[in-house]
Enzyme design. Structure first.
Site, mmCIF file in Angstrom:
data_model
loop_
_atom_site.group_PDB
_atom_site.id
_atom_site.type_symbol
_atom_site.label_atom_id
_atom_site.label_comp_id
_atom_site.label_asym_id
_atom_site.label_seq_id
_atom_site.Cartn_x
_atom_site.Cartn_y
_atom_site.Cartn_z
ATOM 1 N N LYS A 66 -13.613 -0.622 -4.415
ATOM 2 C CA LYS A 66 -14.735 -0.423 -3.480
ATOM 3 C C LYS A 66 -15.873 0.300 -4.190
ATOM 4 O O LYS A 66 -17.043 -0.023 -4.018
ATOM 5 C CB LYS A 66 -14.276 0.351 -2.246
ATOM 6 C CG LYS A 66 -13.445 -0.469 -1.263
ATOM 7 C CD LYS A 66 -13.071 0.337 -0.020
ATOM 8 C CE LYS A 66 -12.293 -0.512 0.980
ATOM 9 N NZ LYS A 66 -11.823 0.213 2.163
ATOM 10 N N GLU A 91 0.812 -1.220 0.000
ATOM 11 C CA GLU A 91 0.000 0.000 0.000
ATOM 12 C C GLU A 91 0.850 1.278 0.000
ATOM 13 O O GLU A 91 0.528 2.227 -0.703
ATOM 14 C CB GLU A 91 -0.955 -0.001 1.193
ATOM 15 C CG GLU A 91 -2.026 -1.078 1.063
ATOM 16 C CD GLU A 91 -3.071 -0.998 2.154
ATOM 17 O OE1 GLU A 91 -3.800 -0.003 2.222
ATOM 18 O OE2 GLU A 91 -3.139 -1.936 2.973
ATOM 19 N N HIS A 151 9.672 -26.094 4.158
ATOM 20 C CA HIS A 151 9.074 -27.326 3.634
ATOM 21 C C HIS A 151 8.507 -27.128 2.236
ATOM 22 O O HIS A 151 7.824 -27.997 1.710
ATOM 23 C CB HIS A 151 7.981 -27.822 4.591
ATOM 24 C CG HIS A 151 8.540 -28.154 5.947
ATOM 25 N ND1 HIS A 151 9.006 -29.396 6.291
ATOM 26 C CD2 HIS A 151 8.769 -27.358 7.018
ATOM 27 C CE1 HIS A 151 9.471 -29.364 7.536
ATOM 28 N NE2 HIS A 151 9.342 -28.134 7.993
HETATM 29 O O1 PA5 Z 1 -5.185 0.275 4.517
HETATM 30 C C1 PA5 Z 1 -6.244 0.370 3.899
HETATM 31 O O2 PA5 Z 1 -6.671 1.439 3.434
HETATM 32 C C2 PA5 Z 1 -7.096 -0.856 3.690
HETATM 33 O O3 PA5 Z 1 -6.343 -2.025 3.898
HETATM 34 C C3 PA5 Z 1 -8.309 -0.792 4.633
HETATM 35 O O4 PA5 Z 1 -7.884 -0.937 5.977
HETATM 36 C C4 PA5 Z 1 -9.312 -1.878 4.271
HETATM 37 O O5 PA5 Z 1 -9.778 -1.662 2.968
HETATM 38 C C5 PA5 Z 1 -10.492 -1.911 5.229
HETATM 39 O O6 PA5 Z 1 -11.020 -0.635 5.449
HETATM 40 P P1 PA5 Z 1 -11.324 -0.193 6.955
HETATM 41 O O7 PA5 Z 1 -10.018 -0.259 7.665
HETATM 42 O O8 PA5 Z 1 -11.863 1.184 6.855
HETATM 43 O O9 PA5 Z 1 -12.322 -1.182 7.473
#
Ligand code: PA5
Length: 334
Positions: A328, A217, A233
């Site tokens: 999303k 990310e 393994h």
């Molecule tokens: O880091 C991020 O933006 C994502 O991994 C979110 O955490 C994930 O999409 C879930 O969203 P939220 O944390 O708002 O539930």
């Protein structure tokens, strides 16, 4: 300072915030199911680790609905979503409500807060304005304090405070400490490469997952995590066949804990000898401190910085996660 770097250096303060939470009485359960995704869901992996060490069972659930055993075992459901609007987490909450399971919600607000309010379930409000992954100290710290208040975990305050002090000494107030120097060296070794993070059982394994997702990310980069002893393994065999490629593009980072099982320690050494010959770079980070919280926070804190330094070298903005937002959005339109 880049806001993601600022948030990464704020991990110690987030953990201190969590250690000062005064929570009302929490519903309890013999078993716990923490449901959440991505940057929120990893707090369930941390809860699972803390509970296991305390002789209790907490499992993380990263999908829709609930696992089949929930109807019979009737766990305490802890729903964690930074935004409060993640559809998998809301689906798990709806399933928990159908089964009338005890529930606690943790979010900045969103639909999850509304659902908790309507159901009369406790809701812990997290400070808003961050990317979910930049709020790990708030989220995971709050989960652990909820589980302490529910009588599932022992005192969490000592561990959270030690974690914050260890981070202070690693990064100082300005991010110039020895942890930042190590992070810069590791980032140097990973320039233009695909990071593969090796964790052991326990905290270094949870941290390995966090490193992987932070590279994904923050650095917008393919990255993978594997775990010892399991990788010995299978994955170990996979490095030998295309060395002309892997010697150019793969960088392994080992996450170690001085308390790891002696055979795991031996495996790390031997695995490095065997796999190291066929990759471009191998780096090592040792967990700091005494408590599980401190060890976790030290590995995670350094990994967060490495992912940000790798992003900076590549000229990438660590903040936006456009493909996640787009997905999303498209799902919402379906
Ligand atoms: O880091 C991020 O933006 C994502 O991994 C979110 O955490 C994930 O999409 C879930 O969203 P939220 O944390 O708002 O539930």
């Amino acid at each position: 300072m880049n806001p993601m770097l600022e948030a990464a250096l704020g991990l110690a303060d987030q953990l201190r915030w969590a250690s000062r939470l005064h929570l009302p009485e929490m519903p309890s359960g013999e078993r716990v199911l923490v449901t959440g995704m991505g940057g929120s869901g990893i707090s369930g992996d941390i809860a699972g680790l803390l509970a296991g060490e305390a002789g209790r069972l907490a499992l993380v659930h990263k999908s829709y609905g609930l696992p089949g055993w929930a109807a019979r075992e009737r766990p305490l459901v802890v729903a964690v979503s930074y935004s409060g609007n993640t559809e998998e987490t809301l689906s798990a909450v709806a399933a928990a409500q159908e089964l009338q399971l005890p529930m606690v919600a943790i979010s900045t607000g969103g639909k999850l807060a509304e659902i908790a309010r309507t159901a009369g379930a406790p809701h812990v409000e997290i400070p808003s304005g961050l990317q979910p992954r930049a709020a790990l100290g708030y989220l995971a710290g709050a989960v652990s304090m909820v589980l302490e208040a529910a009588g599932v975990l022992p005192d969490q305050v000592g561990g959270l405070q030690e974690a914050a002090s260890v981070l202070d000494s690693l990064f100082g107030k300005d991010g110039q400490g020895p942890g930042a120097e190590l992070a810069e060296d590791l980032a140097e070794g990973l320039v233009g490469r695909v990071p593969v993070i090796y964790g052991g059982p326990g905290g270094s394994g949870v941290a390995a997952l966090r490193w992987k997702t932070q590279f994904n990310e923050n650095s917008k980069r393919a990255a993978y995590a594997s775990w010892l002893p399991e990788l010995d393994h299978n994955e170990l065999v996979g490095w030998a066949s295309i060395p002309e490629l892997t010697r150019r593009v793969i960088g392994i980072v080992e996450l170690r804990d001085s308390a790891e099982h002696p055979r795991v320690a031996k495996r790390f050494e031997l695995t490095r000898q065997i796999a190291g010959a066929d990759v471009a770079f191998v780096g090592t980070v040792w967990a700091q401190g005494e408590t599980t919280w401190a060890k976790l926070a030290s590995l995670i804190g350094i990994g967060d910085l490495v992912s940000l330094f790798v992003a900076a070298q590549a000229g990438v903005d660590p903040l936006p996660v456009a493909p996640i937002e787009m997905l999303k959005q498209r799902l919402a339109e379906e």
